[in-house]
Design an enzyme around this catalytic site. Sequence first.
Site, PDB file in Angstrom:
ATOM      1  CB  ALA A 133      -0.439  14.559   2.349  1.00 54.06           C
TER       2      ALA A 133
ATOM      3  CD  GLU B  86      -5.434  -6.119  -0.959  1.00 54.65           C
ATOM      4  OE1 GLU B  86      -4.822  -4.889  -1.158  1.00 54.65           O
ATOM      5  OE2 GLU B  86      -6.099  -6.578   0.010  1.00 54.65           O
TER       6      GLU B  86
ATOM      7  CB  CYS C 284     -10.791  -2.670   0.760  1.00 52.15           C
ATOM      8  SG  CYS C 284     -10.336  -2.101  -0.760  1.00 52.15           S
TER       9      CYS C 284
ATOM     10  CE1 TYR D 146      -4.161  11.725   5.686  1.00 55.68           C
ATOM     11  CE2 TYR D 146      -6.317  11.640   6.777  1.00 55.68           C
ATOM     12  CZ  TYR D 146      -4.798  11.918   6.670  1.00 55.68           C
ATOM     13  OH  TYR D 146      -4.555  12.292   8.073  1.00 55.68           O
TER      14      TYR D 146
ATOM     15  CG  ASN E 222      -0.611  -0.104   2.479  1.00 51.16           C
ATOM     16  OD1 ASN E 222       0.607  -0.917   2.781  1.00 51.16           O
ATOM     17  ND2 ASN E 222      -0.998   0.086   3.552  1.00 51.16           N
TER      18      ASN E 222
HETATM   19  N1  THU Z   1      -5.249  -1.608   2.690  1.00 51.16           N
HETATM   20  C1  THU Z   1      -4.824  -2.424   1.661  1.00 51.16           C
HETATM   21  O1  THU Z   1      -3.568  -1.933   1.234  1.00 51.16           O
HETATM   22  N2  THU Z   1      -5.673  -3.237   1.231  1.00 51.16           N
HETATM   23  C2  THU Z   1      -6.641  -3.688   1.582  1.00 51.16           C
HETATM   24  O2  THU Z   1      -7.612  -4.374   1.004  1.00 51.16           O
HETATM   25  C3  THU Z   1      -7.451  -2.714   2.773  1.00 51.16           C
HETATM   26  C4  THU Z   1      -6.641  -1.491   3.011  1.00 51.16           C
HETATM   27  C5  THU Z   1      -4.623  -0.485   2.881  1.00 51.16           C
HETATM   28  C6  THU Z   1      -4.902   1.007   2.458  1.00 51.16           C
HETATM   29  C7  THU Z   1      -4.454   1.921   3.891  1.00 51.16           C
HETATM   30  O3  THU Z   1      -3.160   2.183   3.415  1.00 51.16           O
HETATM   31  C8  THU Z   1      -4.429   1.092   4.913  1.00 51.16           C
HETATM   32  O4  THU Z   1      -4.431  -0.184   4.424  1.00 51.16           O
HETATM   33  C9  THU Z   1      -5.447   1.523   5.868  1.00 51.16           C
HETATM   34  O5  THU Z   1      -6.709   1.342   5.451  1.00 51.16           O
END
Ligand code: THU
Length: 142
Positions: free
Chosen positions: A58, A67, A98, A60, A54
């Site tokens: 800044a 993924e 997500c 957001y 991920n």
């Molecule tokens: N995040 C992911 O990388 N994958 C997901 O499927 C869920 C959330 C990351 C996004 C953000 O940087 C952090 O997790 C918190 O939401």
Amino acid sequence: MPKKSNRKTISKVLFAKLRTAATQAARRAYCPYSHFPVGAAILTADGKIYSGCNVENASYGLTICAERNAIFQAVAAGSKQIAAVMVYTPTAVPSAPCGACRQVINEFGAGAEIYCVCDGEGELRTSTKELLKHAFGPQNLA
Ligand code: THU
């Protein structure tokens, strides 16, 4: 006799390789806001592995999940068929992709296996079909 699943699961060796790739990717996560590193590794139909982490911002909303980052690496390298996705989080329980990532996984891996691992014993073994039932996908625009 217990009902045998007709799911095509990957070998233990491939599972371990994907797990290592996802774990290493999580170390490269840029997550100064959430402090929630995620690593993902994609196994493509031609046997290649691509990984991603991920990357937050800044502003957001511009954050990209691990993924999708991994999938875009695969597509940019010319592999558009996903066989399996591994998600690693350094947590006690596994985290599933997500909703946005489920949709993007479906685009390239409607029949993919999805594995979610963590530092605890828990593990989630599921599939795109399970995580995104009645998906909207390329077939709807054909
Ligand atoms: N995040 C992911 O990388 N994958 C997901 O499927 C869920 C959330 C990351 C996004 C953000 O940087 C952090 O997790 C918190 O939401």
